[in-house]
Motif scaffolding. Structure first.
Motif, PDB file in Angstrom:
ATOM      1  N   PHE A 107       0.870  -1.175   0.000  1.00  0.00           N
ATOM      2  CA  PHE A 107       0.000   0.000   0.000  1.00  0.00           C
ATOM      3  C   PHE A 107       0.907   1.224   0.000  1.00  0.00           C
ATOM      4  O   PHE A 107       1.636   1.482   0.965  1.00  0.00           O
ATOM      5  N   VAL A 108       0.866   1.984  -1.085  1.00  0.00           N
ATOM      6  CA  VAL A 108       1.829   3.055  -1.328  1.00  0.00           C
ATOM      7  C   VAL A 108       1.085   4.379  -1.461  1.00  0.00           C
ATOM      8  O   VAL A 108       0.068   4.463  -2.161  1.00  0.00           O
ATOM      9  N   ALA A 109       1.590   5.401  -0.793  1.00  0.00           N
ATOM     10  CA  ALA A 109       1.091   6.770  -0.943  1.00  0.00           C
ATOM     11  C   ALA A 109       2.183   7.590  -1.625  1.00  0.00           C
ATOM     12  O   ALA A 109       3.347   7.552  -1.221  1.00  0.00           O
ATOM     13  N   LEU A 110       1.814   8.314  -2.653  1.00  0.00           N
ATOM     14  CA  LEU A 110       2.757   9.074  -3.466  1.00  0.00           C
ATOM     15  C   LEU A 110       2.390  10.554  -3.406  1.00  0.00           C
ATOM     16  O   LEU A 110       1.227  10.926  -3.569  1.00  0.00           O
ATOM     17  N   THR A 111       3.382  11.404  -3.166  1.00  0.00           N
ATOM     18  CA  THR A 111       3.132  12.838  -3.080  1.00  0.00           C
ATOM     19  C   THR A 111       4.384  13.602  -3.476  1.00  0.00           C
ATOM     20  O   THR A 111       5.504  13.099  -3.345  1.00  0.00           O
ATOM     21  N   LYS A 112       4.177  14.825  -3.967  1.00  0.00           N
ATOM     22  CA  LYS A 112       5.265  15.767  -4.215  1.00  0.00           C
ATOM     23  C   LYS A 112       5.325  16.870  -3.169  1.00  0.00           C
ATOM     24  O   LYS A 112       6.241  17.680  -3.187  1.00  0.00           O
ATOM     25  N   SER A 113       4.354  16.900  -2.277  1.00  0.00           N
ATOM     26  CA  SER A 113       4.298  17.927  -1.236  1.00  0.00           C
ATOM     27  C   SER A 113       5.115  17.502  -0.018  1.00  0.00           C
ATOM     28  O   SER A 113       5.459  16.326   0.146  1.00  0.00           O
ATOM     29  N   ASN A 114       5.387  18.466   0.836  1.00  0.00           N
ATOM     30  CA  ASN A 114       6.108  18.205   2.086  1.00  0.00           C
ATOM     31  C   ASN A 114       5.081  17.866   3.162  1.00  0.00           C
ATOM     32  O   ASN A 114       4.687  18.708   3.971  1.00  0.00           O
ATOM     33  N   VAL A 115       4.626  16.617   3.177  1.00  0.00           N
ATOM     34  CA  VAL A 115       3.544  16.197   4.064  1.00  0.00           C
ATOM     35  C   VAL A 115       4.118  15.657   5.374  1.00  0.00           C
ATOM     36  O   VAL A 115       5.320  15.394   5.497  1.00  0.00           O
ATOM     37  N   ASN A 116       3.229  15.482   6.348  1.00  0.00           N
ATOM     38  CA  ASN A 116       3.594  14.860   7.618  1.00  0.00           C
ATOM     39  C   ASN A 116       3.609  13.346   7.432  1.00  0.00           C
ATOM     40  O   ASN A 116       2.570  12.741   7.159  1.00  0.00           O
ATOM     41  N   PRO A 117       4.757  12.692   7.547  1.00  0.00           N
ATOM     42  CA  PRO A 117       4.798  11.239   7.296  1.00  0.00           C
ATOM     43  C   PRO A 117       3.923  10.454   8.255  1.00  0.00           C
ATOM     44  O   PRO A 117       3.345   9.437   7.878  1.00  0.00           O
ATOM     45  N   ALA A 118       3.827  10.906   9.522  1.00  0.00           N
ATOM     46  CA  ALA A 118       2.997  10.182  10.484  1.00  0.00           C
ATOM     47  C   ALA A 118       1.540  10.178  10.048  1.00  0.00           C
ATOM     48  O   ALA A 118       0.822   9.179  10.220  1.00  0.00           O
ATOM     49  N   LEU A 119       1.069  11.291   9.466  1.00  0.00           N
ATOM     50  CA  LEU A 119      -0.305  11.356   8.974  1.00  0.00           C
ATOM     51  C   LEU A 119      -0.522  10.379   7.831  1.00  0.00           C
ATOM     52  O   LEU A 119      -1.553   9.685   7.775  1.00  0.00           O
ATOM     53  N   VAL A 120       0.440  10.282   6.934  1.00  0.00           N
ATOM     54  CA  VAL A 120       0.300   9.386   5.780  1.00  0.00           C
ATOM     55  C   VAL A 120       0.275   7.926   6.223  1.00  0.00           C
ATOM     56  O   VAL A 120      -0.562   7.132   5.783  1.00  0.00           O
ATOM     57  N   PHE A 121       1.187   7.565   7.125  1.00  0.00           N
ATOM     58  CA  PHE A 121       1.222   6.178   7.581  1.00  0.00           C
ATOM     59  C   PHE A 121      -0.022   5.826   8.395  1.00  0.00           C
ATOM     60  O   PHE A 121      -0.531   4.702   8.304  1.00  0.00           O
ATOM     61  N   GLU A 122      -0.527   6.759   9.157  1.00  0.00           N
ATOM     62  CA  GLU A 122      -1.753   6.496   9.908  1.00  0.00           C
ATOM     63  C   GLU A 122      -2.918   6.250   8.947  1.00  0.00           C
ATOM     64  O   GLU A 122      -3.757   5.373   9.189  1.00  0.00           O
ATOM     65  N   TYR A 123      -2.964   7.017   7.855  1.00  0.00           N
ATOM     66  CA  TYR A 123      -4.019   6.789   6.867  1.00  0.00           C
ATOM     67  C   TYR A 123      -3.873   5.415   6.218  1.00  0.00           C
ATOM     68  O   TYR A 123      -4.868   4.699   6.017  1.00  0.00           O
ATOM     69  N   LEU A 124      -2.647   5.010   5.891  1.00  0.00           N
ATOM     70  CA  LEU A 124      -2.438   3.689   5.294  1.00  0.00           C
ATOM     71  C   LEU A 124      -2.856   2.574   6.248  1.00  0.00           C
ATOM     72  O   LEU A 124      -3.485   1.589   5.840  1.00  0.00           O
ATOM     73  N   PHE A 125      -2.510   2.724   7.532  1.00  0.00           N
ATOM     74  CA  PHE A 125      -2.903   1.704   8.504  1.00  0.00           C
ATOM     75  C   PHE A 125      -4.426   1.663   8.670  1.00  0.00           C
ATOM     76  O   PHE A 125      -5.012   0.579   8.793  1.00  0.00           O
ATOM     77  N   GLN A 126      -5.047   2.851   8.680  1.00  0.00           N
ATOM     78  CA  GLN A 126      -6.505   2.885   8.795  1.00  0.00           C
ATOM     79  C   GLN A 126      -7.166   2.299   7.553  1.00  0.00           C
ATOM     80  O   GLN A 126      -8.212   1.637   7.648  1.00  0.00           O
ATOM     81  N   LYS A 127      -6.584   2.527   6.405  1.00  0.00           N
ATOM     82  CA  LYS A 127      -7.147   1.955   5.170  1.00  0.00           C
ATOM     83  C   LYS A 127      -7.085   0.424   5.221  1.00  0.00           C
ATOM     84  O   LYS A 127      -8.062  -0.249   4.827  1.00  0.00           O
TER      85      LYS A 127
END
Length: 342
Positions: free
Chosen positions: A52-72
């Motif tokens: 499960f991969v999240a791709l972005t060009k923005s400077n995002v919060n990594p903890a937020l992205v990983f939390e979304y992947l785990f919730q998904k």
């Protein structure tokens, strides 16, 4: 296998570079879960043989992205089963696209609560519930408390709390403790009517120090760090260290914590090493250690492990440096950290 683009700043070609440079090159197991390729950040996690991969060009919060992947993944487990695989994903493409659109909008995480999603997405393993009124459904989706719906009724109000801890020790060859760490979690099962507000207190050292001198005799535990369920009001916790929340209905994990000091051990480990010349013990190379697993350890009992090691012969005699012993255990109905709820 399946993808969803929420913005137009990343092309499909850039997304395929992860498959070529990470998965095909077999670097995922040996590299950090964040990969930078062609000015794009790839953040990924794994379930069985799927990434499960999240791709972005923005400077995002990594903890937020990983939390979304785990919730998904948690949402997919609720709809497709705990051990969902590639076949179940391909057979439920319509459901997955619908979940993708409901859990994220224009790259911002939205509703990831299974109890709310099941109100209007009744496919897969999720059983349909009584269809709510349109006004209640809109309020439930867009409200601040999406983890609990209104109108819940129970014949009897009950709350069950379990404190589960895992202890990790590092003991020297002389028996002294080099490092001790306790990781704990608080599990709750609530059966409450309506929208109740609960308060949960711990014997935190910061709370004990703020109390009067008459109550300072009570032991306090210094909690190093803790994470909470999203129902907890963090502002209230920062102000007076009380855990205030409106709980979800049923079982959920309220918090996780870690304690490093003043760990109370329920037993003693006494190493007695004697150097011999023959060996019959098995060595686990993946652990780089001799692993001794004990399923049950009753009280007032003594267990002994006898291991014979044969050292590699060298031209020059060299003393064997005895490595430390790593111990990890769990004891039901016992908190080694001293944490208790009130």
């Amino acid at each position: 296998m399946i993808s969803r683009q929420y913005r137009d700043d990343v092309s499909r070609v850039a997304a395929d570079s992860f498959r070529i440079q990470v998965i095909a090159a077999k670097e995922a197991s040996s590299q950090p879960p964040i990969k930078r390729i062609e000015n794009c950040s790839f953040l990924y996690t794994r379930h069985l043989n799927m990434y499960f991969v999240a791709l972005t060009k923005s400077n995002v919060n990594p903890a937020l992205v990983f939390e979304y992947l785990f919730q998904k993944i948690r949402v997919l487990k609720a709809y497709l089963g705990e051990e969902f695989d590639e076949s179940s994903m391909r057979n439920n493409m319509t459901l997955i696209y619908e979940l993708m659109d409901e859990t994220m909008d224009f790259g911002y995480p939205q509703n990831c609560a299974v109890d709310v999603l099941r109100l209007y997405i009744n496919l897969g393993n999720v059983k349909p519930q009584d269809e709510p009124e349109p006004e209640q459904l809109t309020k439930q989706i867009t409200g601040a408390i999406d983890w609990r719906r209104e109108g819940i009724r129970h014949k009897k109000n009950e709350v069950y709390i379990d404190v589960l801890e895992s202890v990790n020790l590092l003991i020297s060859n002389t028996g002294s403790v080099l490092r001790s760490e306790v990781t704990g979690r608080v599990q709750m099962n609530t059966k409450l009517t309506g929208m109740p507000e609960c308060k949960f207190g711990l014997n935190d050292k910061l709370v004990i120090e703020k109390e009067s001198a008459a109550n300072r005799k009570k032991p306090g535990v210094e909690i190093d760090d803790c994470t909470f369920h999203r129902c907890v009001r963090l502002g209230k916790f920062d102000a007076d260290r009380t855990i205030t929340f409106i709980p979800p209905d049923g079982e959920f994990e309220l918090m996780r914590y870690r304690v490093n000091d003043n760990v109370n051990l329920p037993f003693r480990l006494i190493p007695a090493v004697q150097e011999e010349g023959q060996t019959k013990a098995k060595y686990e190379p993946e652990q780089n250690a001799i692993v001794w697993r004990i399923k049950r350890f009753p009280g007032k009992a003594e267990c002994m492990l006898t291991v014979d090691l044969e050292l590699v012969r060298t031209v020059r005699p060299k003393a064997w440096v005895r490595p430390p012993i790593n111990v990890e255990f769990q004891v039901p109905m016992f908190t080694a950290s001293g944490v208790h709820e009130s």
